[in-house]
Design a protein around this motif. Structure first.
Motif, short mmCIF file in Angstrom:
data_model
loop_
_atom_site.label_atom_id
_atom_site.label_comp_id
_atom_site.label_asym_id
_atom_site.label_seq_id
_atom_site.Cartn_x
_atom_site.Cartn_y
_atom_site.Cartn_z
N GLU A 158 0.81 -1.22 0.00
CA GLU A 158 0.00 0.00 0.00
C GLU A 158 0.85 1.27 0.00
O GLU A 158 0.50 2.28 0.60
CB GLU A 158 -0.98 -0.01 1.17
N MET A 159 1.97 1.21 -0.72
CA MET A 159 2.85 2.38 -0.84
C MET A 159 2.57 3.16 -2.11
O MET A 159 2.88 4.35 -2.18
CB MET A 159 4.31 1.93 -0.79
N VAL A 160 2.01 2.50 -3.13
CA VAL A 160 1.65 3.16 -4.39
C VAL A 160 0.38 2.52 -4.93
O VAL A 160 -0.01 1.43 -4.52
CB VAL A 160 2.76 3.03 -5.47
N SER A 161 -0.25 3.22 -5.84
CA SER A 161 -1.30 2.62 -6.66
C SER A 161 -0.96 2.98 -8.10
O SER A 161 -0.36 4.02 -8.36
CB SER A 161 -2.68 3.14 -6.26
N TYR A 162 -1.32 2.10 -9.01
CA TYR A 162 -0.95 2.36 -10.40
C TYR A 162 -1.95 1.74 -11.36
O TYR A 162 -2.70 0.84 -11.00
CB TYR A 162 0.46 1.84 -10.70
N THR A 163 -1.97 2.28 -12.55
CA THR A 163 -2.70 1.69 -13.66
C THR A 163 -1.72 1.58 -14.82
O THR A 163 -0.80 2.39 -14.94
CB THR A 163 -3.91 2.56 -14.11
N THR A 164 -1.93 0.60 -15.64
CA THR A 164 -1.03 0.43 -16.78
C THR A 164 -1.74 0.87 -18.06
O THR A 164 -2.94 0.68 -18.21
CB THR A 164 -0.58 -1.04 -16.94
N ASN A 165 -0.98 1.45 -18.93
CA ASN A 165 -1.44 1.85 -20.26
C ASN A 165 -0.44 1.28 -21.25
O ASN A 165 0.74 1.60 -21.18
CB ASN A 165 -1.50 3.36 -20.41
N GLU A 166 -0.92 0.45 -22.13
CA GLU A 166 -0.03 -0.13 -23.12
C GLU A 166 -0.03 0.70 -24.39
O GLU A 166 -1.05 1.25 -24.78
CB GLU A 166 -0.44 -1.57 -23.43
N SER A 167 1.13 0.78 -25.01
CA SER A 167 1.22 1.49 -26.29
C SER A 167 2.25 0.79 -27.15
O SER A 167 3.11 0.07 -26.66
CB SER A 167 1.61 2.95 -26.07
N GLU A 168 2.11 0.99 -28.44
CA GLU A 168 3.07 0.45 -29.39
C GLU A 168 3.75 1.60 -30.10
O GLU A 168 3.15 2.64 -30.34
CB GLU A 168 2.36 -0.43 -30.43
N ARG A 169 4.99 1.38 -30.43
CA ARG A 169 5.75 2.40 -31.16
C ARG A 169 6.45 1.70 -32.31
O ARG A 169 7.09 0.68 -32.13
CB ARG A 169 6.77 3.04 -30.23
N TRP A 170 6.29 2.25 -33.47
CA TRP A 170 6.90 1.69 -34.68
C TRP A 170 8.06 2.58 -35.10
O TRP A 170 7.91 3.80 -35.18
CB TRP A 170 5.87 1.61 -35.80
N VAL A 171 9.20 1.99 -35.36
CA VAL A 171 10.36 2.73 -35.83
C VAL A 171 10.94 2.03 -37.05
O VAL A 171 10.82 0.81 -37.20
CB VAL A 171 11.45 2.86 -34.74
N LEU A 172 11.55 2.81 -37.90
CA LEU A 172 12.19 2.24 -39.08
C LEU A 172 13.51 1.56 -38.72
O LEU A 172 14.26 2.06 -37.88
CB LEU A 172 12.50 3.35 -40.10
N THR A 173 13.76 0.44 -39.37
CA THR A 173 15.06 -0.20 -39.25
C THR A 173 16.01 0.50 -40.21
O THR A 173 15.60 1.34 -41.02
CB THR A 173 14.98 -1.69 -39.63
N GLN A 174 17.26 0.14 -40.14
CA GLN A 174 18.25 0.69 -41.07
C GLN A 174 17.84 0.37 -42.51
O GLN A 174 17.92 1.22 -43.39
CB GLN A 174 19.65 0.14 -40.77
N GLU A 175 17.36 -0.84 -42.74
CA GLU A 175 16.94 -1.23 -44.08
C GLU A 175 15.77 -0.36 -44.55
O GLU A 175 15.73 0.08 -45.70
CB GLU A 175 16.53 -2.71 -44.10
N GLY A 176 14.83 -0.08 -43.65
CA GLY A 176 13.70 0.79 -44.00
C GLY A 176 14.15 2.19 -44.37
O GLY A 176 13.65 2.79 -45.33
N ARG A 177 15.13 2.72 -43.64
CA ARG A 177 15.66 4.05 -43.96
C ARG A 177 16.34 4.06 -45.32
O ARG A 177 16.22 5.01 -46.08
CB ARG A 177 16.65 4.48 -42.87
N GLU A 178 17.06 2.99 -45.63
CA GLU A 178 17.74 2.90 -46.93
C GLU A 178 16.74 2.88 -48.07
O GLU A 178 16.96 3.50 -49.12
CB GLU A 178 18.63 1.66 -46.97
N ILE A 179 15.62 2.17 -47.89
CA ILE A 179 14.61 2.11 -48.94
C ILE A 179 13.99 3.49 -49.16
O ILE A 179 13.76 3.92 -50.30
CB ILE A 179 13.53 1.05 -48.58
N ILE A 180 13.74 4.21 -48.09
CA ILE A 180 13.16 5.55 -48.22
C ILE A 180 14.10 6.49 -48.94
O ILE A 180 13.67 7.33 -49.74
CB ILE A 180 12.80 6.12 -46.81
N GLU A 181 15.39 6.36 -48.69
CA GLU A 181 16.37 7.24 -49.31
C GLU A 181 16.55 7.00 -50.79
O GLU A 181 17.09 7.84 -51.49
CB GLU A 181 17.72 7.10 -48.58
N GLN A 182 16.09 5.87 -51.30
CA GLN A 182 16.27 5.56 -52.73
C GLN A 182 15.38 6.38 -53.61
O GLN A 182 14.36 6.81 -53.39
CB GLN A 182 16.01 4.07 -53.00
#
Length: 90
Positions: A66-90
């Protein structure tokens, strides 16, 4: 001073306990200072992002006492890989 020989499993447990205790302290200090932790992915211990699984364990432990109370919120984050960045640069 008496030294005991420890096995790797015991050493790992001791290190885990140290991290857990430090994470508990960080969590309580952050809550005391800021009032909340809106985004736990921004929480850092020694300049390293906190493992979210360990943090959930710490929060459950603190909530049980009983020192804290909490709720969780899940989220997703999408990031480009190096290969994805290379494709965009083409």
């Amino acid at each position: 001073m008496l030294y005991k020989r420890t096995t790797p499993a015991i050493r790992l447990f001791i290190v885990e306990m140290d991290i857990t205790e430090r994470l508990q302290k960080l969590t309580l200090e952050t809550l005391d200072q800021d009032g909340s932790i809106p985004n736990s992915s921004e929480l850092n211990l020694d300049g390293v992002s906190v493992d979210q699984g360990q943090l959930i364990g710490v929060l459950k432990s603190l909530e049980t006492r009983e020192m804290v109370s909490y709720t969780t919120n899940e989220s997703e984050r999408w990031v480009l890989t190096q290969e994805g960045r290379e494709i965009i640069e083409q």
